[in-house]
Motif scaffolding. Structure first.
Motif, short mmCIF file in Angstrom:
data_model
loop_
_atom_site.label_atom_id
_atom_site.label_comp_id
_atom_site.label_asym_id
_atom_site.label_seq_id
_atom_site.Cartn_x
_atom_site.Cartn_y
_atom_site.Cartn_z
N UNK A 558 -11.04 2.52 4.19
CA UNK A 558 -11.72 3.73 4.66
C UNK A 558 -10.83 4.96 4.51
N UNK A 559 -9.52 4.72 4.43
CA UNK A 559 -8.59 5.83 4.21
C UNK A 559 -8.44 6.15 2.72
N UNK A 560 -9.24 5.42 1.88
CA UNK A 560 -9.24 5.61 0.43
C UNK A 560 -7.85 5.38 -0.17
N UNK A 561 -7.29 4.20 0.15
CA UNK A 561 -5.99 3.82 -0.35
C UNK A 561 -6.00 2.31 -0.59
N UNK A 562 -5.26 1.86 -1.58
CA UNK A 562 -5.19 0.43 -1.89
C UNK A 562 -4.48 -0.33 -0.77
N UNK A 563 -5.05 -1.43 -0.28
CA UNK A 563 -4.37 -2.21 0.77
C UNK A 563 -2.99 -2.70 0.36
N UNK A 564 -2.84 -3.15 -0.89
CA UNK A 564 -1.53 -3.63 -1.33
C UNK A 564 -0.52 -2.49 -1.37
N UNK A 565 -0.94 -1.33 -1.90
CA UNK A 565 -0.05 -0.17 -1.93
C UNK A 565 0.32 0.26 -0.51
N UNK A 566 -0.66 0.20 0.39
CA UNK A 566 -0.41 0.57 1.79
C UNK A 566 0.68 -0.31 2.40
N UNK A 567 0.57 -1.63 2.18
CA UNK A 567 1.56 -2.55 2.75
C UNK A 567 2.92 -2.34 2.11
N UNK A 568 2.95 -2.14 0.79
CA UNK A 568 4.22 -1.93 0.12
C UNK A 568 4.92 -0.66 0.63
N UNK A 569 4.15 0.40 0.86
CA UNK A 569 4.74 1.62 1.40
C UNK A 569 5.24 1.39 2.83
N UNK A 570 4.50 0.58 3.59
CA UNK A 570 4.95 0.25 4.95
C UNK A 570 6.25 -0.53 4.92
N UNK A 571 6.39 -1.45 3.96
CA UNK A 571 7.63 -2.21 3.84
C UNK A 571 8.80 -1.29 3.49
N UNK A 572 8.54 -0.28 2.64
CA UNK A 572 9.58 0.69 2.29
C UNK A 572 10.01 1.50 3.52
N UNK A 573 9.02 1.99 4.25
CA UNK A 573 9.32 2.78 5.45
C UNK A 573 10.06 1.94 6.48
N UNK A 574 9.63 0.68 6.66
CA UNK A 574 10.28 -0.20 7.63
C UNK A 574 11.73 -0.48 7.23
N UNK A 575 11.98 -0.67 5.94
CA UNK A 575 13.36 -0.93 5.48
C UNK A 575 14.23 0.31 5.68
N UNK A 576 13.66 1.47 5.41
CA UNK A 576 14.42 2.71 5.60
C UNK A 576 14.80 2.90 7.07
N UNK A 577 13.85 2.61 7.96
CA UNK A 577 14.13 2.73 9.38
C UNK A 577 15.11 1.66 9.86
N UNK A 578 15.08 0.51 9.21
CA UNK A 578 15.95 -0.60 9.60
C UNK A 578 17.37 -0.41 9.10
N UNK A 579 17.51 0.04 7.84
CA UNK A 579 18.84 0.10 7.23
C UNK A 579 19.32 1.52 6.94
N UNK A 580 18.45 2.51 7.10
CA UNK A 580 18.85 3.89 6.85
C UNK A 580 18.97 4.24 5.39
N UNK A 581 18.36 3.47 4.51
CA UNK A 581 18.42 3.72 3.07
C UNK A 581 17.24 3.03 2.39
N UNK A 582 17.04 3.36 1.13
CA UNK A 582 16.06 2.66 0.32
C UNK A 582 16.79 1.65 -0.56
N UNK A 583 16.05 0.71 -1.12
CA UNK A 583 16.71 -0.32 -1.92
C UNK A 583 15.82 -0.73 -3.09
N UNK A 584 16.43 -1.39 -4.05
CA UNK A 584 15.70 -1.94 -5.18
C UNK A 584 14.74 -3.00 -4.67
#
Length: 771
Positions: A558-584
């Protein structure tokens, strides 16, 4: 020995009167029926081979072409433009046939050649049509005229009622991307993860590679792509999986879980009876090619299904091998340190679920202890590969040990009757799910046979699970099998009021055969060493499994976004909050649009995803669109990592070094992710029966200081996550990262769709109560 006597079909003794021959009619009958079953399978394979070989035409279309040609000749017309007459002149039996017979035979030969030419043309047309992938990049709901014409042509050339392998000959080969395109995409993917100086250095290495060695290596890859069915898959299987010398337990094998909220029966033998019978039903469909080809818009490659059953990974000192046998009429069973051979057929028919239950109950009731060294023998498959290869050659190449090991390796699959109770239960259901995951991933490190294509685990309380070896196939192939087994067990086979399997039992069934071993002290020492290695690895795994039920893909769409892309972006945000950086970041994508395709990497950490954490709606949507574009490129053969991997393999064969490739291939994946797709939605009623929901599956961490994340989107309102890392790394915690994922999912929804009402505590409580 008991097993030797059971194998004898006749006995004879030499007497003064001659040879006294005593035949066992029951044994000879079993031999006859077993041979009959084998020949029936050969005939079915032959028939299916013919049907698949002429697809998208049908064998009956040959008769249509012959009749059409003969009819036109009867009307004094020559559709062959003189070719039939030429064939008639060169018939080797022309002198023994009348003129009319010669004409008919020549016409039939011409018709057959014409028929094969039409089949070849149709296949080539279909292959070209299946090479068109622009449809994936069009906006949802907006189809171009070109794609519309393409869809119509695909339907025309696709034929009717395809078998499982019908499309194999029509699938296109995986293309080799241009070196400059791969290098460009690689640099784009690492730009947000490097400092300016690091990126400038890497750009220099990449430019030097592209202008010199890259073109030379590319030439060899293009040559291989012309010759081989797939330029990636054989090297990927060999160098990524089979040449690995570290334990495959945790590092490679993965698992699948049972229903989350339901256990159809608490009786261990009964649940095993239905489950094993469902596996046999699937294998029967697989052997007869009655399974429908898996498809998106177009069919996917089914080559990985060929080695699903009767397959094992055999250890070697330098490289392992995958061995597959055409057929096996039994399974290998482990219980309380003992190994059994359980025949799954009687008089050429498969055992009923009730008969399998009865046979397994015999094993459960057997009080005999394991022989010396037998109990922890399976630890050899859990430890390092070189010691296992040496032990196999030294201690299991002759005599009773070889016969028993052959029995396990040639079995249809492996079964563990586990004395533990697992599942979501007790006062702390969250912790119980974590224990369940670890049990399926590694168990006690000796009560699974990790080399088998897959091992089925049946727990004491009726819960089940599966551990799969990775080299022969990828998770979606095993997931398709697992979905069928779960659905068949509960919705088709079922149980009686007492919780036992339905049906009758043949009281004359022979007891399961106990396997014998002669484990020397030296072999026992090697078993202990392998167990120590495996136990240390298992103890280091930190696992967390949780269900996210606040919302699911329904609200995300309903937010007009792909569910898989949504989860992948959430994993990126969660990792950034967890480790303070982005990763490969590694996300698995399939390449089964191509013949013998396996996987490709989606590098889901991008410039757009790293810039989206100002948490603005526009940047999140841009990051989502970028992710979808990366995923589509990976699926259509334009990924980065498999191409670079193959270039690296060629450089090793040529004996040349590439600083660029060496550095690229050594980069660690600190976040390795994969989605478990639900492929057979029609088997489950998630609206009326939401309790029948599989929890999905998971895998171990790829990097010592990273996370492994598997997720499954169930229905419209639920997502399950499996998170792994290592206790030995102080910077990682599966529970902490799981909490960050949950919060990231909520924060992103609030940003993207602030007008959508959040579920209240009452709503959530009612949902949990309904489940």
């Amino acid at each position: 020995m008991a097993e030797a006597h059971q194998a004898v079909a006749f006995q004879f003794t030499v007497t003064p009167e001659g040879i006294d021959l005593q035949l066992s009619h029951q044994a000879l009958t079993e031999i006859y029926l077993s041979g009959l079953r084998s020949w029936k399978k050969k005939l079915i394979r032959l028939k299916n081979g013919v049907i698949t070989g002429v697809y998208p035409a049908s064998p009956s279309s040959w008769l249509f072409v012959v009749i059409a040609i003969l009819a036109t000749m009867y009307m004094r017309s020559d559709p062959s433009m003189g070719l039939i007459a030429k064939i008639q002149e060169h018939l080797p039996v022309s002198q023994s046939l009348s003129a009319q017979c010669q004409t008919v035979v020549s016409a039939v030969l011409f018709s057959t050649l014409l028929w094969f030419s039409l089949i070849f043309t149709m296949r080539m047309c279909l292959k070209q049509l299946l090479s068109y992938h622009h449809w994936m990049f069009e906006q949802r709901g907006k189809m171009s005229n070109t794609t519309k014409v393409w869809v119509a042509l695909v339907r025309i050339f696709s034929g009717r009622q395809p078998l499982l392998y019908s499309y194999q000959g029509s699938l296109p080969n995986q293309p080799v991307p241009a070196v400059k395109d791969t290098v460009k995409r690689y640099l784009e993917s690492v730009r947000p993860l490097m400092t300016p100086d690091e990126f400038e250095r890497m750009t220099s290495l990449a430019t030097q590679f592209e202008s010199s060695l890259g073109n030379r290596l590319q030439w060899y890859l293009k040559l291989k792509a012309l010759w081989a069915s797939n330029y990636v898959s054989d090297w990927w299987e060999e160098y990524i999986y089979l040449r690995g010398r570290s334990p495959i337990m945790v590092n490679s094998n993965y698992y699948g879980m049972d229903f989350l909220y339901v256990t159809p029966t608490p009786i261990q033998a009964a649940r095993a009876g239905n489950t094993l019978h469902a596996f046999l039903m699937y294998r029967r469909k697989l052997n007869r090619e009655e399974l429908k080809p898996v498809s998106t818009v177009i069919p996917l490659c089914a080559a990985q299904c060929e080695r699903m059953f009767n397959t094992t990974r055999t250890p070697g000192e330098e490289t392992d091998t995958v061995q597959h046998w055409q057929d096996s009429d039994y399974v290998a069973v482990y219980h309380r340190g003992r190994y059994f051979r359980l025949r799954m057929y009687s008089s050429s028919r498969p055992l009923s679920p009730r008969e399998i239950e009865s046979q397994l109950q015999r094993i459960l009731d057997d009080p005999s202890p394991p022989s010396l060294g037998e109990e922890k023998l399976g630890a050899l498959t859990a430890g390092d590969r070189i010691p296992w290869a040496k032990a196999r050659k030294e201690y299991f190449s002759l005599g009773v040990n070889k016969r028993s090991l052959d029995c396990i390796e040639k079995a249809a699959f492996f079964v563990t009757l586990d004395d533990d109770e697992q599942g979501m239960m007790g006062e702390d259901p969250a912790a119980s799910l974590d224990r369940y995951a670890k049990s399926l991933l590694h168990g006690k490190c000796y009560d699974r046979w990790f080399d088998k294509s897959f091992s089925v685990v049946i727990y004491k309380n009726g819960k089940i699970g599966l551990n799969a070896e990775h080299s022969w196939a990828d998770a979606p192939v095993v997931a398709h099998l697992w979905e069928y087994v779960l659905a068949t067990d509960s919705f088709q086979l079922g149980y009686n009021e007492e919780g036992h399997c339905k049906g009758e039992v043949d009281a004359s069934l022979p007891r399961p055969q106990r396997l014998s071993w002669d484990i020397t002290p030296e072999c026992q020492e090697q078993i202990s060493q392998s167990l120590a290695v495996a136990q240390a690895l298992a103890d280091d795994v930190d696992f967390h499994v949780f269900s996210f039920r606040d919302f699911g893909k329904g609200r995300i769409k309903k937010c007009r976004i792909s569910p898989d892309a949504y989860i992948q972006l959430a994993l990126q945000l969660a990792y950034y909050r967890d480790r303070g950086m982005f990763c490969l970041t590694y996300e698995a994508s399939m390449t089964r649009l191509f013949r013998e395709g396996r996987t490709e990497t989606v590098r889901s950490c991008s410039n757009e995803s790293c810039g989206a954490w100002d948490l603005t709606r526009r940047l999140l949507r841009q990051a989502s669109e970028k992710h979808q574009n990366l995923y589509k490129h990976a699926m259509t053969g334009a990924g980065i990592d498999r191409h670079l991997f193959c270039l690296y393999v060629v450089s090793k064969y040529l004996g040349v070094d590439s600083p660029f490739l060496k550095e690229v291939l050594s980069e660690p994946w600190h976040l390795s992710t994969s989605q478990t797709p639900v492929q057979q939605v029609e088997l489950f009623d998630m609206v009326n029966h939401p309790e029948y929901i599989s929890c999905g599956g998971g895998f171990g961490p790829v990097a010592d200081d990273g996370y492994g994340v598997s997720y499954i989107i169930m229905g419209e309102n639920m997502m399950n996550f499996h998170i792994s890392c290592k206790h030995s790394c102080p910077q990682t915690s599966s529970h902490k990262y799981g909490g960050q994922i949950r919060q990231a999912l909520l924060d992103m929804l609030q940003l993207l769709c602030p007008d959508q009402r959040e579920p209240s505590r009452t709503d959530q409580s009612q949902t949990k109560k309904d489940l």
